[in-house]
Motif scaffolding. Structure first.
Motif, PDB file in Angstrom:
ATOM      1  N   ALA A  43       0.830  -1.211   0.000  1.00 28.12           N
ATOM      2  CA  ALA A  43       0.000   0.000   0.000  1.00 28.12           C
ATOM      3  C   ALA A  43       0.864   1.261   0.000  1.00 28.12           C
ATOM      4  CB  ALA A  43      -0.933  -0.002   1.205  1.00 28.12           C
ATOM      5  N   ILE A  44       1.973   1.221   0.730  1.00 26.29           N
ATOM      6  CA  ILE A  44       2.887   2.370   0.737  1.00 26.29           C
ATOM      7  C   ILE A  44       3.611   2.483  -0.599  1.00 26.29           C
ATOM      8  CG2 ILE A  44       4.901   3.393   1.856  1.00 26.29           C
ATOM      9  CD1 ILE A  44       4.032   2.030   4.450  1.00 26.29           C
ATOM     10  N   ASP A  45       4.030   1.343  -1.154  1.00 27.01           N
ATOM     11  CA  ASP A  45       4.664   1.342  -2.480  1.00 27.01           C
ATOM     12  C   ASP A  45       3.766   2.026  -3.508  1.00 27.01           C
ATOM     13  OD1 ASP A  45       7.004   0.072  -1.773  1.00 27.01           O
ATOM     14  OD2 ASP A  45       6.303  -1.930  -2.306  1.00 27.01           O
ATOM     15  N   LYS A  46       2.485   1.654  -3.496  1.00 26.17           N
ATOM     16  CA  LYS A  46       1.539   2.211  -4.484  1.00 26.17           C
ATOM     17  C   LYS A  46       1.381   3.720  -4.304  1.00 26.17           C
ATOM     18  CE  LYS A  46      -1.072  -2.095  -4.920  1.00 26.17           C
ATOM     19  NZ  LYS A  46      -2.313  -2.828  -4.553  1.00 26.17           N
ATOM     20  N   LEU A  47       1.369   4.174  -3.055  1.00 29.10           N
ATOM     21  CA  LEU A  47       1.242   5.606  -2.811  1.00 29.10           C
ATOM     22  C   LEU A  47       2.491   6.355  -3.273  1.00 29.10           C
ATOM     23  CD1 LEU A  47      -0.369   7.968  -1.616  1.00 29.10           C
ATOM     24  CD2 LEU A  47       0.789   7.510   0.562  1.00 29.10           C
ATOM     25  N   ARG A  48       3.659   5.802  -3.014  1.00 28.44           N
ATOM     26  CA  ARG A  48       4.909   6.451  -3.426  1.00 28.44           C
ATOM     27  C   ARG A  48       4.962   6.588  -4.940  1.00 28.44           C
ATOM     28  NH1 ARG A  48      10.167   4.022  -0.744  1.00 28.44           N
ATOM     29  NH2 ARG A  48      11.022   5.908  -1.683  1.00 28.44           N
ATOM     30  N   PHE A  49       4.496   5.553  -5.638  1.00 26.29           N
ATOM     31  CA  PHE A  49       4.499   5.616  -7.096  1.00 26.29           C
ATOM     32  C   PHE A  49       3.500   6.665  -7.580  1.00 26.29           C
ATOM     33  CE2 PHE A  49       3.041   3.851 -11.281  1.00 26.29           C
ATOM     34  CZ  PHE A  49       4.201   4.182 -11.978  1.00 26.29           C
ATOM     35  N   LYS A  50       2.321   6.675  -6.977  1.00 29.73           N
ATOM     36  CA  LYS A  50       1.306   7.648  -7.377  1.00 29.73           C
ATOM     37  C   LYS A  50       1.766   9.072  -7.087  1.00 29.73           C
ATOM     38  CE  LYS A  50      -3.665   8.580  -7.015  1.00 29.73           C
ATOM     39  NZ  LYS A  50      -4.952   8.135  -6.419  1.00 29.73           N
ATOM     40  N   ALA A  51       2.543   9.241  -6.034  1.00 31.97           N
ATOM     41  CA  ALA A  51       3.003  10.572  -5.648  1.00 31.97           C
ATOM     42  C   ALA A  51       3.955  11.177  -6.666  1.00 31.97           C
ATOM     43  CB  ALA A  51       3.682  10.510  -4.279  1.00 31.97           C
ATOM     44  N   GLN A  52       4.536  10.352  -7.553  1.00 32.12           N
ATOM     45  CA  GLN A  52       5.430  10.875  -8.576  1.00 32.12           C
ATOM     46  C   GLN A  52       4.690  11.774  -9.555  1.00 32.12           C
ATOM     47  OE1 GLN A  52       8.637  10.293  -8.156  1.00 32.12           O
ATOM     48  NE2 GLN A  52       8.163   8.943  -6.431  1.00 32.12           N
ATOM     49  N   THR A  53       3.410  11.520  -9.740  1.00 35.57           N
ATOM     50  CA  THR A  53       2.627  12.300 -10.704  1.00 35.57           C
ATOM     51  C   THR A  53       1.481  13.083 -10.051  1.00 35.57           C
ATOM     52  OG1 THR A  53       1.299  10.316 -11.162  1.00 35.57           O
ATOM     53  CG2 THR A  53       3.150  10.775 -12.634  1.00 35.57           C
ATOM     54  N   ALA A  54       1.081  12.704  -8.840  1.00 38.92           N
ATOM     55  CA  ALA A  54      -0.025  13.389  -8.150  1.00 38.92           C
ATOM     56  C   ALA A  54       0.561  14.324  -7.097  1.00 38.92           C
ATOM     57  CB  ALA A  54      -0.974  12.380  -7.519  1.00 38.92           C
ATOM     58  N   GLU A  55       0.842  15.529  -7.504  1.00 41.06           N
ATOM     59  CA  GLU A  55       1.496  16.488  -6.613  1.00 41.06           C
ATOM     60  C   GLU A  55       0.611  16.811  -5.412  1.00 41.06           C
ATOM     61  OE1 GLU A  55       3.548  20.947  -6.862  1.00 41.06           O
ATOM     62  OE2 GLU A  55       2.776  19.970  -8.669  1.00 41.06           O
ATOM     63  N   GLY A  56       1.202  16.802  -4.243  1.00 40.91           N
ATOM     64  CA  GLY A  56       0.490  17.169  -3.025  1.00 40.91           C
ATOM     65  C   GLY A  56      -0.294  16.056  -2.382  1.00 40.91           C
ATOM     66  N   LEU A  58       0.691  13.523  -0.762  1.00 42.42           N
ATOM     67  CA  LEU A  58       1.236  13.099   0.537  1.00 42.42           C
ATOM     68  C   LEU A  58       0.889  14.070   1.655  1.00 42.42           C
ATOM     69  CD1 LEU A  58       4.826  11.859  -0.451  1.00 42.42           C
ATOM     70  CD2 LEU A  58       2.713  10.541  -0.280  1.00 42.42           C
ATOM     71  N   GLY A  59       0.603  15.315   1.289  1.00 43.30           N
ATOM     72  CA  GLY A  59       0.312  16.305   2.323  1.00 43.30           C
ATOM     73  C   GLY A  59       1.492  16.466   3.263  1.00 43.30           C
ATOM     74  N   ASP A  60       1.215  16.548   4.558  1.00 47.18           N
ATOM     75  CA  ASP A  60       2.293  16.670   5.546  1.00 47.18           C
ATOM     76  C   ASP A  60       2.629  15.333   6.189  1.00 47.18           C
ATOM     77  OD1 ASP A  60       0.011  16.300   6.985  1.00 47.18           O
ATOM     78  OD2 ASP A  60       0.189  18.104   8.216  1.00 47.18           O
TER      79      ASP A  60
END
Length: 394
Positions: A43-56, A58-60
């Protein structure tokens, strides 16, 4: 305000699976924790990958971790992550079904083992049914999840009795929390609320997970000298340490493929193979190489010692995970291995890969094609160099 809430029956194949899980004898009951930790890591892997193109997105909350909580009084164990989470529809889709490619094969394999009444760890891992292994030790399982970017959470609950409930809920922050209300411990069984039992399971099965697995533990901490009680001569009187509750990281998080081969033991190689393949048998052979130059990458690949149950299933996943500078890009990386090598397990880390690459672009990436060509050549050389007995086993 109307809160969406539903009760569903499990699909037929899931009922069969739950019946096997609840009523069968397991050689390794602790396997459930490895599976829940692996799901959290994914689940964390998927979020890290998505964060490459979905700016913001991750928030804080950019400090990834997997948290284990234990409560001996309530007899509960919780596994929590701050990964990508799930929406209401995703929970319905993912929890309550088994991966279509594995359903029939799993049940067929179980029929063959029916006389022994044993569900092996290999079966749990290979067929994507790890979440259900929670019912090995739990009377009730509750899943609370909130998808990244969503302001709504979802609660899923089941006693493993053939049905589950799902409803909208509240949760601070994204991610997933899975709470197990544990069965009463029988004499001689492991206590899954015991600190050292948890430590040993994590060390054995999840030591190489890339994110810190943390748990609150009691520690002895020195009392600051200014707070110590002293006699007239300035010497401490009474205790110089005190008990405190602090987070402790249970896993090493070492990317074994990035280490020098001389510094890795056979046991470490085998443990990492078990972690990525969910196969408790040692591998037949391994290939660990680092190529520097025009095409730069590190690879650690394994040949299993026995054929996977779904070897000839056209929908079975490829076993190679792709990383870029230790950042997970994708599993089931078909672009790195031809179809006839889909049973190969392992990781490839290519530091020059474009992190924003999509699967479509990946297929056309020159670097990926070069890596694939080199790996196929090396694997054939490895097979060609096997002793006759080992090759016959393969």
């Amino acid at each position: 305000m109307t809160v969406r809430a539903e009760t569903h029956e499990f699909k037929t194949e899931v009922k069969q699976l739950l019946n096997l899980i609840i009523n069968s004898l397991y050689s390794n009951r602790e396997i459930f924790l490895r599976e829940l930790i692996s799901n959290a890591s994914d689940a964390i892997d998927k979020l890290r990958f998505k964060a490459q193109t979905a700016e913001g997105i991750l928030g804080d909350d950019a400090e990834f971790k997997i948290r284990i909580k234990r409560d001996a009084i309530k007899n509960t164990l919780t596994v929590e992550d701050n990964g990508i989470g799930m929406t209401y529809d995703e929970v319905l889709e993912n929890i309550g079904t088994i991966a279509k490619s594995g359903t029939n094969a799993f049940l067929e394999a179980m029929e063959k083992l029916n006389k022994e009444a044993v569900v092996t760890p290999e079966l749990i891992g290979q067929f994507g049914v790890g979440f259900y292994s929670s019912f090995i030790v739990a009377e009730k399982v509750t899943l609370l999840t909130r998808a990244a970017g969503s302001d709504k959470a979802v609660r899923w609950e089941s006693y493993g009795d053939g049905e589950f409930t799902i409803a909208e809920a509240e949760k601070d922050g994204r991610g997933t929390v899975i709470t197990l209300e544990l069965k009463k411990k029988e004499e001689g069984e492991q206590d899954f609320t015991d600190e050292w039992a948890i430590r040993n399971i994590v060390k054995q099965h999840s030591d190489f997970v890339a994110y810190p697995i943390v748990m609150e533990v009691e520690k002895d901490e020195p009392i600051p000298e200014a707070e110590q009680i002293k006699d007239s001569g300035g010497k401490p009187v009474g205790a110089t340490t005190r008990k405190v509750i602090k987070d402790d990281t249970l896993n090493s998080m070492k990317a074994i493929w990035a280490k020098n081969k001389r510094d890795i033991s056979d046991e470490e190689y085998n443990e990492f193979y078990q972690h990525i393949s969910h196969d408790w048998n040692p591998p037949l052979e391994k290939l660990h190489l680092k190529l520097e130059g025009t095409t730069e990458y590190t690879a650690l690949l394994y040949i299993p010692s026995r054929a996977p149950f779904d070897l000839f299933n056209p929908e079975s996943k490829h076993g190679v995970h792709l990383y870029c500078k230790r950042v997970f890009i994708m599993d089931d990386c078909q672009e790195l291995m031809p179809e006839y090598f889909r049973f190969i397990k392992g990781v490839v880390d290519a530091p020059d890969l474009n992190l924003n690459v999509s699967r479509e672009i990946l297929q056309q990436d020159r670097l990926v094609r070069n890596i694939r060509r080199n790996l196929v050549k090396k694997l054939f050389e490895l097979l060609n160099g096997l002793e006759p007995e080992s090759y016959e086993k393969f």
